[in-house]
Design an enzyme around this catalytic site. Structure first.
Site, PDB file in Angstrom:
ATOM      1  N   CYS A   2     -32.675 -42.587-104.722  1.00 47.94           N
ATOM      2  CA  CYS A   2     -31.606 -42.626-105.732  1.00 47.94           C
ATOM      3  C   CYS A   2     -32.146 -43.198-107.026  1.00 47.94           C
ATOM      4  O   CYS A   2     -33.132 -43.887-107.048  1.00 47.94           O
ATOM      5  CB  CYS A   2     -30.476 -43.517-105.220  1.00 47.94           C
ATOM      6  SG  CYS A   2     -29.940 -43.030-103.604  1.00 47.94           S
ATOM      7  N   ARG A  28     -34.459 -38.242-109.546  1.00 48.59           N
ATOM      8  CA  ARG A  28     -34.671 -38.935-108.264  1.00 48.59           C
ATOM      9  C   ARG A  28     -33.543 -38.660-107.282  1.00 48.59           C
ATOM     10  O   ARG A  28     -33.658 -38.890-106.092  1.00 48.59           O
ATOM     11  CB  ARG A  28     -34.767 -40.443-108.491  1.00 48.59           C
ATOM     12  CG  ARG A  28     -36.028 -40.881-109.207  1.00 48.59           C
ATOM     13  CD  ARG A  28     -35.953 -42.351-109.518  1.00 48.59           C
ATOM     14  NE  ARG A  28     -35.951 -43.129-108.298  1.00 48.59           N
ATOM     15  CZ  ARG A  28     -37.054 -43.700-107.804  1.00 48.59           C
ATOM     16  NH1 ARG A  28     -38.184 -43.564-108.444  1.00 48.59           N
ATOM     17  NH2 ARG A  28     -37.010 -44.390-106.695  1.00 48.59           N
ATOM     18  N   TRP A  75     -28.774 -39.447-103.851  1.00 51.27           N
ATOM     19  CA  TRP A  75     -29.272 -38.408-102.956  1.00 51.27           C
ATOM     20  C   TRP A  75     -28.691 -38.794-101.608  1.00 51.27           C
ATOM     21  O   TRP A  75     -29.063 -39.803-101.015  1.00 51.27           O
ATOM     22  CB  TRP A  75     -30.802 -38.405-102.919  1.00 51.27           C
ATOM     23  CG  TRP A  75     -31.358 -37.270-102.121  1.00 51.27           C
ATOM     24  CD1 TRP A  75     -31.603 -35.995-102.555  1.00 51.27           C
ATOM     25  CD2 TRP A  75     -31.720 -37.290-100.734  1.00 51.27           C
ATOM     26  NE1 TRP A  75     -32.108 -35.233-101.541  1.00 51.27           N
ATOM     27  CE2 TRP A  75     -32.180 -35.985-100.405  1.00 51.27           C
ATOM     28  CE3 TRP A  75     -31.706 -38.255 -99.750  1.00 51.27           C
ATOM     29  CZ2 TRP A  75     -32.611 -35.654 -99.126  1.00 51.27           C
ATOM     30  CZ3 TRP A  75     -32.134 -37.922 -98.473  1.00 51.27           C
ATOM     31  CH2 TRP A  75     -32.579 -36.632 -98.178  1.00 51.27           C
ATOM     32  N   ASN A 101     -29.723 -48.169-102.163  1.00 46.80           N
ATOM     33  CA  ASN A 101     -30.723 -47.147-101.847  1.00 46.80           C
ATOM     34  C   ASN A 101     -31.263 -47.516-100.476  1.00 46.80           C
ATOM     35  O   ASN A 101     -31.651 -48.656-100.246  1.00 46.80           O
ATOM     36  CB  ASN A 101     -31.848 -47.173-102.897  1.00 46.80           C
ATOM     37  CG  ASN A 101     -32.668 -45.895-102.838  1.00 46.80           C
ATOM     38  OD1 ASN A 101     -32.398 -45.011-102.026  1.00 46.80           O
ATOM     39  ND2 ASN A 101     -33.668 -45.821-103.689  1.00 46.80           N
ATOM     40  N   GLY A 102     -31.228 -46.571 -99.535  1.00 47.61           N
ATOM     41  CA  GLY A 102     -31.741 -46.855 -98.189  1.00 47.61           C
ATOM     42  C   GLY A 102     -30.706 -46.486 -97.146  1.00 47.61           C
ATOM     43  O   GLY A 102     -29.731 -45.790 -97.422  1.00 47.61           O
ATOM     44  N   GLU A 484     -49.887 -25.046-100.077  1.00 40.90           N
ATOM     45  CA  GLU A 484     -49.227 -25.592-101.266  1.00 40.90           C
ATOM     46  C   GLU A 484     -48.453 -24.503-101.996  1.00 40.90           C
ATOM     47  O   GLU A 484     -47.330 -24.718-102.454  1.00 40.90           O
ATOM     48  CB  GLU A 484     -50.274 -26.250-102.168  1.00 40.90           C
ATOM     49  CG  GLU A 484     -49.784 -26.673-103.526  1.00 40.90           C
ATOM     50  CD  GLU A 484     -48.638 -27.679-103.512  1.00 40.90           C
ATOM     51  OE1 GLU A 484     -48.284 -28.166-102.419  1.00 40.90           O
ATOM     52  OE2 GLU A 484     -48.071 -27.942-104.575  1.00 40.90           O
ATOM     53  N   LYS A 488     -44.467 -24.480-102.862  1.00 45.01           N
ATOM     54  CA  LYS A 488     -43.889 -24.265-104.208  1.00 45.01           C
ATOM     55  C   LYS A 488     -42.811 -23.193-104.154  1.00 45.01           C
ATOM     56  O   LYS A 488     -41.756 -23.302-104.762  1.00 45.01           O
ATOM     57  CB  LYS A 488     -44.992 -23.844-105.193  1.00 45.01           C
ATOM     58  CG  LYS A 488     -46.038 -24.874-105.542  1.00 45.01           C
ATOM     59  CD  LYS A 488     -45.519 -26.170-106.115  1.00 45.01           C
ATOM     60  CE  LYS A 488     -45.195 -27.113-105.078  1.00 45.01           C
ATOM     61  NZ  LYS A 488     -45.327 -28.471-105.063  1.00 45.01           N
ATOM     62  N   GLU A 491     -39.650 -24.509-102.129  1.00 48.48           N
ATOM     63  CA  GLU A 491     -38.912 -25.563-102.844  1.00 48.48           C
ATOM     64  C   GLU A 491     -38.204 -25.015-104.067  1.00 48.48           C
ATOM     65  O   GLU A 491     -37.091 -25.397-104.394  1.00 48.48           O
ATOM     66  CB  GLU A 491     -39.888 -26.614-103.376  1.00 48.48           C
ATOM     67  CG  GLU A 491     -40.427 -27.578-102.408  1.00 48.48           C
ATOM     68  CD  GLU A 491     -41.162 -28.645-103.169  1.00 48.48           C
ATOM     69  OE1 GLU A 491     -40.642 -29.757-103.219  1.00 48.48           O
ATOM     70  OE2 GLU A 491     -42.226 -28.359-103.734  1.00 48.48           O
ATOM     71  N   HIS A 507     -53.331 -14.905 -83.989  1.00 48.95           N
ATOM     72  CA  HIS A 507     -52.903 -15.776 -82.881  1.00 48.95           C
ATOM     73  C   HIS A 507     -51.393 -15.927 -82.856  1.00 48.95           C
ATOM     74  O   HIS A 507     -50.875 -16.926 -82.364  1.00 48.95           O
ATOM     75  CB  HIS A 507     -53.593 -17.137 -82.998  1.00 48.95           C
ATOM     76  CG  HIS A 507     -55.074 -17.046 -82.915  1.00 48.95           C
ATOM     77  ND1 HIS A 507     -55.742 -16.714 -81.761  1.00 48.95           N
ATOM     78  CD2 HIS A 507     -56.023 -17.167 -83.878  1.00 48.95           C
ATOM     79  CE1 HIS A 507     -57.042 -16.675 -81.997  1.00 48.95           C
ATOM     80  NE2 HIS A 507     -57.248 -16.957 -83.282  1.00 48.95           N
ATOM     81  N   LYS A 601     -37.033 -36.508-105.852  1.00 52.03           N
ATOM     82  CA  LYS A 601     -38.394 -36.604-106.376  1.00 52.03           C
ATOM     83  C   LYS A 601     -39.241 -37.591-105.573  1.00 52.03           C
ATOM     84  O   LYS A 601     -40.411 -37.379-105.377  1.00 52.03           O
ATOM     85  CB  LYS A 601     -38.352 -37.066-107.838  1.00 52.03           C
ATOM     86  CG  LYS A 601     -39.726 -37.107-108.511  1.00 52.03           C
ATOM     87  CD  LYS A 601     -40.391 -35.744-108.512  1.00 52.03           C
ATOM     88  CE  LYS A 601     -41.793 -35.771-109.075  1.00 52.03           C
ATOM     89  NZ  LYS A 601     -42.483 -34.475-108.861  1.00 52.03           N
TER      90      LYS A 601
HETATM   91  C1  AGP Z   1     -43.652 -31.671-103.909  1.00 57.04           C
HETATM   92  O1  AGP Z   1     -43.432 -30.432-104.578  1.00 57.04           O
HETATM   93  C2  AGP Z   1     -42.502 -32.047-103.068  1.00 57.04           C
HETATM   94  N1  AGP Z   1     -41.383 -32.370-103.919  1.00 57.04           N
HETATM   95  C3  AGP Z   1     -42.775 -33.093-102.026  1.00 57.04           C
HETATM   96  O2  AGP Z   1     -43.423 -32.428-100.975  1.00 57.04           O
HETATM   97  C4  AGP Z   1     -43.676 -34.279-102.435  1.00 57.04           C
HETATM   98  O3  AGP Z   1     -44.990 -33.843-102.628  1.00 57.04           O
HETATM   99  C5  AGP Z   1     -43.672 -35.288-101.294  1.00 57.04           C
HETATM  100  O4  AGP Z   1     -42.352 -35.757-101.127  1.00 57.04           O
HETATM  101  C6  AGP Z   1     -44.620 -36.468-101.557  1.00 57.04           C
HETATM  102  O5  AGP Z   1     -44.216 -37.100-102.738  1.00 57.04           O
HETATM  103  P1  AGP Z   1     -45.232 -38.165-103.389  1.00 57.04           P
HETATM  104  O6  AGP Z   1     -46.440 -37.387-103.883  1.00 57.04           O
HETATM  105  O7  AGP Z   1     -44.444 -38.816-104.486  1.00 57.04           O
HETATM  106  O8  AGP Z   1     -45.631 -39.131-102.304  1.00 57.04           O
END
Ligand code: AGP
Length: 606
Positions: A2, A28, A75, A101-102, A484, A488, A491, A507, A601
């Site tokens: 958050c 965030r 969040w 937060n938590g 990766e 992308k 997400e 496989h 984030k």
């Molecule tokens: C990245 O595109 C994602 N939003 C997510 O996988 C991110 O990489 C992951 O949560 C780790 O975040 P950090 O690099 O801040 O530790």
């Protein structure tokens, strides 16, 4: 997850200051937002404005008589996304407001105790349980006195928050605002909280960067600490027994020159993709001092372990190929959420290097705490100076990629890759070559960011954006790039995309390929090319629509995206193509790549 922002001081537009702070933190968490304020014209109760959705054009400038306010962007972890569940929450009397937060793991038992004492709770959240517990403890403490001074009221407020917080199980951070003592008390044992000291005014935030318009004099709260914040005081106490501590203030230099506004770009994600060549060039020119400690520690450790989550995990995986190929060194990799189950073999000769853009990912932080208990040395590559990871590490490299605001990480990934390449070349005694190879990747990346190349990618997107599934293959160093790229795409555009080691196709994975299934194949000019091409042919033979990303075209490709061959650093321009595919798919599928649904984030809850 958050965003948190609090203000107390002499200015009377506290709600607007807080709302602006929340806007800078909205990446965030953006399910809902809320602000609690004390208005001088309405002195007997705290006023709350809160709503689901993003802050958008909302403003609180109509409040011109409030010099204390507390805000939160959510969040959702506990309770649905509703106005009632948005923070802040109030107690029965309206004297206290809380943001959190938590996750309070034992909230249910605490709630039953409060309901039995006739507390009225109106939300589904664990946060609201917390503020009624503060109220209950405060009333019990107050009942011991017939007359209390203002100073005593403040002390009772501090003690009520402390007694409540130590009853929680789980990792949490809370800030409570008290109408009567005109102050905040914050407590944490997990999620980050930072206090900013101004001149006759003080600030609280979940991320130091939100304080940068007001102060660079900050105190990062430690775990199991409690802080009283008024307009003139910042006092720290131990959560465990309430004894006074001395807060350690530090002056933060906000580092990178990369602006955190999106300028003329439609989204932060695209702006941050375009930031990359300059960031990589800057890293290539100014890395020497930063990597020395790591080079030394890697040389003298018995085992180096790379740990990260999500995108950072794929950078770690790429690191295992980079260190092997360039430095002829074995480094291990594990995702952060699994590493905690593997720490038993660590010793005080081990080096654990965490990669994390935010430096707050709880899965990484928790794993590193266990590694520390084993005596391991902790290294950190992170983009946030002052983050929990940055402060707990024995050796650290700030990525200096500038604030990364899009939830979908791009420039932090290639910055991590750049440091991994430079470390490996340095370990091989070839640091000059490392800089040259990195600069080759920079020029290849600039080609890909040209206007003509965007046209090439947009034409591809028109062919595939309505598809339901997409697969990405790579081998060797292009395998983590395939993973990766798939992340992308997932997400940003919510299209189902999976990355695979090309050798894994036969496989089982190849069962998924149907006529017209888009299949991206990364085919760099390295020892994986032939076998990788075979993988692409296997998919083609089953009707796959082959998108070849390579240094040369091939008749097997249904669509070709060229990359200048820059040898082992081709992974960087390759992933930038993957980022652009994710971005343009999002635009075509009308999703928001800066704030994708369900994501945040920095993942500060397990
Ligand atoms: C990245 O595109 C994602 N939003 C997510 O996988 C991110 O990489 C992951 O949560 C780790 O975040 P950090 O690099 O801040 O530790």
């Amino acid at each position: 997850m958050c965003g948190i922002f609090g203000y107390i001081g002499k200015k009377n537009n506290a709600p607007e200051i807080v709302l602006n702070g929340l806007k800078s933190l909205e990446y965030r968490g953006y399910d809902s937002w809320g602000v609690a304020l004390k208005s001088l014209s309405n002195n007997n109760k705290i006023i709350v404005r809160k709503k689901t959705g993003m802050i958008g054009e909302t403003n609180l400038s109509s409040f011109t008589d409030s010099n204390i306010a507390l805000g939160h962007t959510r969040w959702a972890t506990h309770g649905g996304v509703t106005d009632a569940n948005a923070h802040p929450h109030l107690d029965c009397t309206g004297q206290f407001a809380i943001i959190h937060n938590g996750i309070i793991e034992n909230y249910y038992e605490l709630k039953q105790q409060l309901l039995a004492k006739h507390h009225k709770l109106i939300s589904e959240t664990d946060t609201e349980v917390a503020i009624h517990l503060v109220e209950e403890n405060y009333i019990n403490l107050l009942s011991k006195y017939t007359e209390v001074s203002e100073d005593k009221l403040t002390k009772l407020f501090i003690e009520a928050v402390r007694k409540s917080f130590i009853q929680f199980t789980g990792l949490n951070a809370i800030i409570v605002m008290d109408l009567k003592s005109h102050s905040f008390v914050a407590a944490k044992n997990g999620s980050p909280l930072v206090i900013g000291k101004g001149n006759g005014e003080n600030f609280l935030a979940s991320d130091a960067h939100a304080l940068s318009p007001y102060t660079n004099n900050v105190f990062f709260m430690g775990d199991d600490q409690l802080v009283l914040v008024t307009d003139e005081q910042i006092e720290t106490f131990s959560l465990l027994d309430g004894h006074k501590l001395t807060p350690k203030f530090e002056r933060i230099s906000w580092g990178s020159s990369f602006s955190s506004s999106k300028g003329n770009f439609a989204y932060f994600m695209l702006k941050e993709i375009y930031d990359q060549p300059k960031i990589l060039q800057t890293i290539s020119e100014n890395h020497k001092e930063l990597i020395n400690d790591f080079v030394h520690q890697i040389k003298h450790s018995r085992g180096t372990y790379l740990v990260g989550c999500g995108t950072a995990a794929y950078a770690c995986l790429a690191g295992t190929y980079i260190f092997s190929k360039i430095a002829k060194r074995h480094v291990n990799f594990t995702v952060g959420s699994e590493f905690g189950y593997l720490v038993d073999f660590l010793s005080n000769r081990s080096l654990v290097i965490a990669l994390s853009q935010s430096g707050e990912t709880i899965d990484v932080i928790e794993a590193l705490k266990k590694a520390k208990e084993k005596g391991a040395q902790i290294g950190a590559l992170t983009n946030v100076i002052g983050s929990t990871l940055y402060r707990m590490a024995d050796l650290k490299i700030p990525l200096s990629a500038g604030v990364e605001k899009a939830v979908v990480s791009t420039k932090a990934f290639t910055a991590k890759m750049a440091y991994l390449y430079l470390l490996a070349y340095h370990l091989a005694g070839k640091s000059k070559l490392g800089q040259q190879m990195l600069m080759k990747a920079v020029s290849a990346s600039e080609e890909i960011l040209s206007e003509n190349y965007q046209i090439l990618i947009k034409k591809l997107i028109q062919k595939i954006y309505k598809k339901e599934h997409l697969y990405v293959i790579g081998r060797g160093l292009s395998y983590p790039i395939a993973l990766e790229t798939a992340l992308k795409i997932k997400e940003s555009s919510y299209m189902h995309a999976e990355g695979f080691a090309a050798g894994e196709l036969k496989h089982g994975v190849i069962a998924l390929i149907e006529k017209g299934t888009p299949c991206i194949a990364f085919l760099p000019n390295d020892d994986s090319y032939g076998a990788n091409l075979a993988g692409a042919m296997e998919m083609k033979a089953r009707g796959g629509y082959i998108i070849g990303i390579s240094y040369k075209n091939h008749e097997e490709f249904d669509y070709y995206l060229p990359i200048n061959d820059c040898g082992i650093t081709s992974a960087i321009p390759s992933v930038i193509i993957g980022q652009l595919i994710g971005y343009y798919l999002a635009i075509s599928r009308k999703t928001d790549p800066d704030k994708p649904r369900n994501l945040a984030k920095s993942v500060t809850v397990k």
